[in-house]
Design a protein around this motif. Structure first.
Motif, PDB file in Angstrom:
ATOM      1  N   MET A   1      15.864  76.068 -30.710  1.00  0.00           N
ATOM      2  CA  MET A   1      14.691  76.094 -29.928  1.00  0.00           C
ATOM      3  C   MET A   1      14.847  74.875 -29.005  1.00  0.00           C
ATOM      4  SD  MET A   1      11.943  77.766 -29.502  1.00  0.00           S
ATOM      5  CE  MET A   1      10.794  77.412 -28.170  1.00  0.00           C
ATOM      6  N   SER A   2      15.158  73.633 -29.539  1.00  0.00           N
ATOM      7  CA  SER A   2      15.267  72.664 -28.587  1.00  0.00           C
ATOM      8  C   SER A   2      16.443  72.637 -27.605  1.00  0.00           C
ATOM      9  CB  SER A   2      15.290  71.343 -29.516  1.00  0.00           C
ATOM     10  OG  SER A   2      16.155  71.257 -30.226  1.00  0.00           O
ATOM     11  N   ASP A  21      27.017  76.309 -30.080  1.00  0.00           N
ATOM     12  CA  ASP A  21      26.474  76.348 -31.191  1.00  0.00           C
ATOM     13  C   ASP A  21      27.252  77.100 -32.184  1.00  0.00           C
ATOM     14  OD1 ASP A  21      24.610  76.908 -33.407  1.00  0.00           O
ATOM     15  OD2 ASP A  21      23.018  77.426 -31.837  1.00  0.00           O
ATOM     16  N   LYS A  22      27.254  76.351 -33.446  1.00  0.00           N
ATOM     17  CA  LYS A  22      28.096  76.656 -34.688  1.00  0.00           C
ATOM     18  C   LYS A  22      27.819  77.880 -35.075  1.00  0.00           C
ATOM     19  CE  LYS A  22      25.675  74.228 -38.443  1.00  0.00           C
ATOM     20  NZ  LYS A  22      25.825  73.319 -39.327  1.00  0.00           N
ATOM     21  N   GLY A  28      19.348  79.065 -34.607  1.00  0.00           N
ATOM     22  CA  GLY A  28      19.106  77.922 -35.655  1.00  0.00           C
ATOM     23  C   GLY A  28      18.336  78.266 -36.878  1.00  0.00           C
ATOM     24  N   ARG A  29      16.972  77.483 -36.821  1.00  0.00           N
ATOM     25  CA  ARG A  29      16.127  77.960 -38.052  1.00  0.00           C
ATOM     26  C   ARG A  29      15.308  78.954 -37.517  1.00  0.00           C
ATOM     27  NH1 ARG A  29      14.688  71.771 -38.871  1.00  0.00           N
ATOM     28  NH2 ARG A  29      15.875  71.277 -37.095  1.00  0.00           N
ATOM     29  N   GLY A  48      14.143  81.712 -42.015  1.00  0.00           N
ATOM     30  CA  GLY A  48      13.587  80.146 -41.576  1.00  0.00           C
ATOM     31  C   GLY A  48      12.110  80.160 -41.290  1.00  0.00           C
ATOM     32  N   ALA A  49      11.951  79.867 -40.025  1.00  0.00           N
ATOM     33  CA  ALA A  49      10.612  79.816 -39.809  1.00  0.00           C
ATOM     34  C   ALA A  49       9.757  81.010 -39.853  1.00  0.00           C
ATOM     35  CB  ALA A  49      10.337  79.357 -38.308  1.00  0.00           C
ATOM     36  N   PHE A  51       6.384  81.851 -38.519  1.00  0.00           N
ATOM     37  CA  PHE A  51       5.593  82.173 -37.657  1.00  0.00           C
ATOM     38  C   PHE A  51       5.511  80.858 -36.695  1.00  0.00           C
ATOM     39  CE2 PHE A  51       3.042  80.754 -40.943  1.00  0.00           C
ATOM     40  CZ  PHE A  51       2.098  79.485 -40.599  1.00  0.00           C
ATOM     41  N   ASN A 111      31.107  77.873 -32.673  1.00  0.00           N
ATOM     42  CA  ASN A 111      31.746  76.993 -31.983  1.00  0.00           C
ATOM     43  C   ASN A 111      31.367  75.344 -32.456  1.00  0.00           C
ATOM     44  OD1 ASN A 111      33.318  74.935 -30.319  1.00  0.00           O
ATOM     45  ND2 ASN A 111      33.188  76.456 -28.553  1.00  0.00           N
ATOM     46  N   VAL A 113      30.863  71.672 -32.932  1.00  0.00           N
ATOM     47  CA  VAL A 113      31.231  70.538 -32.106  1.00  0.00           C
ATOM     48  C   VAL A 113      31.534  69.345 -33.043  1.00  0.00           C
ATOM     49  CG1 VAL A 113      30.434  68.737 -30.676  1.00  0.00           C
ATOM     50  CG2 VAL A 113      29.975  71.089 -30.160  1.00  0.00           C
ATOM     51  N   ALA A 127      21.081  68.649 -30.196  1.00  0.00           N
ATOM     52  CA  ALA A 127      19.842  69.385 -30.589  1.00  0.00           C
ATOM     53  C   ALA A 127      19.770  69.882 -31.946  1.00  0.00           C
ATOM     54  CB  ALA A 127      19.217  70.427 -29.468  1.00  0.00           C
ATOM     55  N   GLY A 279      15.113  67.740 -31.145  1.00  0.00           N
ATOM     56  CA  GLY A 279      14.911  68.418 -32.123  1.00  0.00           C
ATOM     57  C   GLY A 279      13.487  68.258 -32.627  1.00  0.00           C
ATOM     58  N   ASP A 280      13.341  68.975 -33.926  1.00  0.00           N
ATOM     59  CA  ASP A 280      12.035  69.071 -34.382  1.00  0.00           C
ATOM     60  C   ASP A 280      11.799  67.699 -35.092  1.00  0.00           C
ATOM     61  OD1 ASP A 280      13.758  69.493 -36.655  1.00  0.00           O
ATOM     62  OD2 ASP A 280      12.300  70.862 -37.534  1.00  0.00           O
ATOM     63  N   LYS A 286       8.124  71.153 -36.317  1.00  0.00           N
ATOM     64  CA  LYS A 286       8.049  72.622 -36.456  1.00  0.00           C
ATOM     65  C   LYS A 286       8.538  73.281 -34.998  1.00  0.00           C
ATOM     66  CE  LYS A 286       4.543  72.796 -39.753  1.00  0.00           C
ATOM     67  NZ  LYS A 286       4.863  74.127 -40.750  1.00  0.00           N
ATOM     68  N   VAL A 287       8.374  74.596 -34.825  1.00  0.00           N
ATOM     69  CA  VAL A 287       8.900  75.187 -33.550  1.00  0.00           C
ATOM     70  C   VAL A 287       8.323  74.548 -32.132  1.00  0.00           C
ATOM     71  CG1 VAL A 287       9.025  77.654 -32.290  1.00  0.00           C
ATOM     72  CG2 VAL A 287       9.088  77.213 -34.763  1.00  0.00           C
TER      73      VAL A 287
HETATM   74  C1  LIG Z   1      12.512  77.523 -44.475  1.00  0.00           C
HETATM   75  C2  LIG Z   1      11.717  76.925 -43.283  1.00  0.00           C
HETATM   76  C3  LIG Z   1      10.558  77.587 -42.825  1.00  0.00           C
HETATM   77  C4  LIG Z   1      10.003  76.974 -41.744  1.00  0.00           C
HETATM   78  N1  LIG Z   1       8.515  77.427 -41.455  1.00  0.00           N
HETATM   79  C5  LIG Z   1       8.320  77.320 -40.307  1.00  0.00           C
HETATM   80  C6  LIG Z   1       7.012  77.828 -39.766  1.00  0.00           C
HETATM   81  O1  LIG Z   1       6.428  78.668 -40.472  1.00  0.00           O
HETATM   82  N2  LIG Z   1       6.493  77.408 -38.514  1.00  0.00           N
HETATM   83  C7  LIG Z   1       7.124  76.524 -37.906  1.00  0.00           C
HETATM   84  O2  LIG Z   1       6.673  76.346 -36.534  1.00  0.00           O
HETATM   85  N3  LIG Z   1       8.299  75.858 -38.150  1.00  0.00           N
HETATM   86  C8  LIG Z   1       8.714  76.335 -39.447  1.00  0.00           C
HETATM   87  N4  LIG Z   1      10.050  75.734 -39.758  1.00  0.00           N
HETATM   88  C9  LIG Z   1      10.597  74.739 -38.791  1.00  0.00           C
HETATM   89  C10 LIG Z   1      11.206  75.319 -37.364  1.00  0.00           C
HETATM   90  O3  LIG Z   1      12.079  76.370 -37.782  1.00  0.00           O
HETATM   91  C11 LIG Z   1      12.084  74.226 -36.803  1.00  0.00           C
HETATM   92  O4  LIG Z   1      11.272  73.070 -36.583  1.00  0.00           O
HETATM   93  C12 LIG Z   1      12.848  74.558 -35.383  1.00  0.00           C
HETATM   94  O5  LIG Z   1      12.892  75.886 -35.604  1.00  0.00           O
HETATM   95  C13 LIG Z   1      13.881  73.472 -35.280  1.00  0.00           C
HETATM   96  O6  LIG Z   1      14.526  73.855 -33.893  1.00  0.00           O
HETATM   97  P1  LIG Z   1      15.729  72.675 -33.596  1.00  0.00           P
HETATM   98  O7  LIG Z   1      16.093  73.281 -32.084  1.00  0.00           O
HETATM   99  O8  LIG Z   1      15.232  71.368 -33.725  1.00  0.00           O
HETATM  100  O9  LIG Z   1      16.721  72.835 -34.594  1.00  0.00           O
HETATM  101  P2  LIG Z   1      17.631  74.188 -35.086  1.00  0.00           P
HETATM  102  O10 LIG Z   1      16.709  75.300 -35.017  1.00  0.00           O
HETATM  103  O11 LIG Z   1      18.056  73.759 -36.486  1.00  0.00           O
HETATM  104  O12 LIG Z   1      18.952  74.211 -34.395  1.00  0.00           O
HETATM  105  C14 LIG Z   1      19.777  73.245 -34.316  1.00  0.00           C
HETATM  106  C15 LIG Z   1      21.240  74.234 -33.688  1.00  0.00           C
HETATM  107  O13 LIG Z   1      22.476  73.339 -33.512  1.00  0.00           O
HETATM  108  C16 LIG Z   1      23.229  74.105 -34.261  1.00  0.00           C
HETATM  109  N5  LIG Z   1      24.282  73.006 -34.809  1.00  0.00           N
HETATM  110  C17 LIG Z   1      24.118  72.242 -35.884  1.00  0.00           C
HETATM  111  N6  LIG Z   1      25.427  71.461 -35.773  1.00  0.00           N
HETATM  112  C18 LIG Z   1      26.093  71.856 -35.060  1.00  0.00           C
HETATM  113  C19 LIG Z   1      27.368  71.313 -34.366  1.00  0.00           C
HETATM  114  N7  LIG Z   1      28.277  70.456 -35.074  1.00  0.00           N
HETATM  115  N8  LIG Z   1      28.145  71.922 -33.502  1.00  0.00           N
HETATM  116  C20 LIG Z   1      27.555  73.156 -32.883  1.00  0.00           C
HETATM  117  N9  LIG Z   1      26.263  73.564 -33.139  1.00  0.00           N
HETATM  118  C21 LIG Z   1      25.504  72.956 -34.103  1.00  0.00           C
HETATM  119  C22 LIG Z   1      22.957  74.887 -35.300  1.00  0.00           C
HETATM  120  O14 LIG Z   1      23.618  76.094 -35.436  1.00  0.00           O
HETATM  121  C23 LIG Z   1      21.552  75.502 -34.756  1.00  0.00           C
HETATM  122  O15 LIG Z   1      21.759  76.438 -33.734  1.00  0.00           O
HETATM  123  C24 LIG Z   1      10.657  76.086 -40.728  1.00  0.00           C
HETATM  124  C25 LIG Z   1      12.056  75.878 -40.983  1.00  0.00           C
HETATM  125  C26 LIG Z   1      12.670  76.307 -42.170  1.00  0.00           C
HETATM  126  C27 LIG Z   1      13.828  75.989 -42.389  1.00  0.00           C
END
Ligand SMILES: Cc1cc2nc3c(=O)[nH]c(=O)nc-3n(C[C@H](O)[C@H](O)[C@H](O)COP(=O)(O)OP(=O)(O)OC[C@H]3O[C@@H](n4cnc5c(N)ncnc54)[C@H](O)[C@@H]3O)c2cc1C
Length: 304
Positions: A1-2, A21-22, A28-29, A48-49, A51, A111, A113, A127, A279-280, A286-287
């Motif tokens: 998302m971020s 993205d790996k 991601g989540r 993961g998330a 809603f 991929n 990093v 992110a 990121g979160d 959260k999302v």
């Molecule tokens: C079980 C669970 C339930 C949840 N429930 C909710 C909910 O109901 N409502 C809500 O709003 N939020 C919820 N969340 C939280 C929400 O999913 C996250 O806050 C949000 O999706 C995080 O987004 P992000 O972009 O910060 O990180 P991420 O989604 O973690 O994205 C990080 C990205 O980085 C990539 N990455 C990591 N390391 C590397 C690397 N070395 N090289 C390349 N790529 C890499 C990953 O593959 C991933 O795509 C939940 C999360 C979980 C796990």
């Protein structure tokens, strides 16, 4: 998302952006998985998330656009008694939102990093959960100044074990297909993906509580699956699932988000490229928090 949010903003401003993205897919989540029931059926489950909600004007506007494009739908207005506040889901699961954001963005998937020096750039937006970002910075010899590094290293994440299971018969999860029980010692969320509208066959997602996930992290899959299913027998009528899978989310969400929506520093190396953490864990969780942090990361790069 971020990461996708930041990439889109920078592309809109005419910058050249490379997204890595790996994962095998985007999101991601924001994670949706297909699971075959071993016969002819295939379930689609969010693991993961489950809603998301909208509070800020910027995220409300993005979600309105995603709804117009058919990528997002309202799931319900709360669970149990309901509080009237909309809960959104992706059209075919939570990854629909990420896929929509990713339209027109070139992404190099699968991929991982490790070393930033392989990707020459003026700025890097990392992110992802902070421990993963710091490990990239460590390998790339561009860690932040020591005091900042120590503070960032203190950002801790809750783990969550998620169980995915398909069933032959419909489940008896109350409408709207979700039970939220944040104080429950074992299972904090139960989703019936069929009633939620993303799976054609009966399928359940269970999220274990943070404490239970921590305590049972190293147990075998079989033991974890049996223990979690026993907790929700009233919703499955004790039926044996046709297929199961576990997902262990080590970094499900931050225990305490960092007060600012991003953190930045310079590499101090020739060219002094900028590093931006997003990121979160930054600003709010959260999302929606991840979205707002992604926007802030793009703004930080543009200011630089
Ligand atoms: C079980 C669970 C339930 C949840 N429930 C909710 C909910 O109901 N409502 C809500 O709003 N939020 C919820 N969340 C939280 C929400 O999913 C996250 O806050 C949000 O999706 C995080 O987004 P992000 O972009 O910060 O990180 P991420 O989604 O973690 O994205 C990080 C990205 O980085 C990539 N990455 C990591 N390391 C590397 C690397 N070395 N090289 C390349 N790529 C890499 C990953 O593959 C991933 O795509 C939940 C999360 C979980 C796990």
């Amino acid at each position: 998302m971020s990461g996708l949010t930041a990439a889109r903003q920078l592309l809109d401003q005419g910058h050249s952006v490379r997204v890595l993205d790996k994962g095998r897919g985007v999101g991601g989540r924001l994670a949706t998985r297909r699971l075959s029931d071993g016969a002819d059926g295939e379930a689609r489950l969010d693991h993961g998330a489950q809603f998301f909600t909208t509070r800020s004007e910027a995220f409300t506007s993005l979600v309105a656009d995603a709804m117009s494009a058919g990528a997002v739908e309202e799931w319900c207005r709360g669970f149990g008694d309901g509080d009237g506040y909309p809960r959104y889901r992706g059209e075919s699961g939570m990854t629909s939102l990420a896929k929509w954001l990713a339209e027109g963005v070139q992404i190099e998937l699968a991929n991982t990093v490790v070393d930033l020096s392989e990707y020459p750039a003026d700025a890097y937006i990392l992110a992802m959960p902070v421990p993963q970002a710091l490990s990239i910075c460590s390998f790339s010899k561009c860690l932040p100044p020591p005091l900042l590094q120590r503070e960032l290293a203190r950002i801790d994440y809750h783990p969550v074990i998620a169980l995915l299971a398909t069933f032959a018969e419909p489940l008896s999860v109350p409408a709207p297909g979700g039970v939220q029980q944040p104080e429950h010692p074992v299972v904090t969320f139960i989703a019936d993906n069929q009633q939620k509208g993303i799976s054609q066959i009966p399928s359940l997602t269970l999220h274990a509580s943070h404490q239970w996930s921590t305590e049972h992290w190293l147990e075998t899959d079989d033991a974890v699956i049996a223990a979690l299913l026993a907790e929700v027998a009233e919703h499955t009528d004790g039926a044996i699932p046709t297929a199961t899978q576990l997902q262990r989310w080590r970094y499900a969400g931050p225990v305490e988000p960092w007060p600012e929506p991003t953190v930045t520093w310079g590499t101090g190396q020739p060219g002094d490229a900028q590093i931006v953490l997003s990121g979160d864990a930054f600003g709010s969780s959260k999302v929606e928090g991840a979205f707002l942090s992604g926007r802030a990361a793009a703004a930080a790069v543009l200011t630089h």
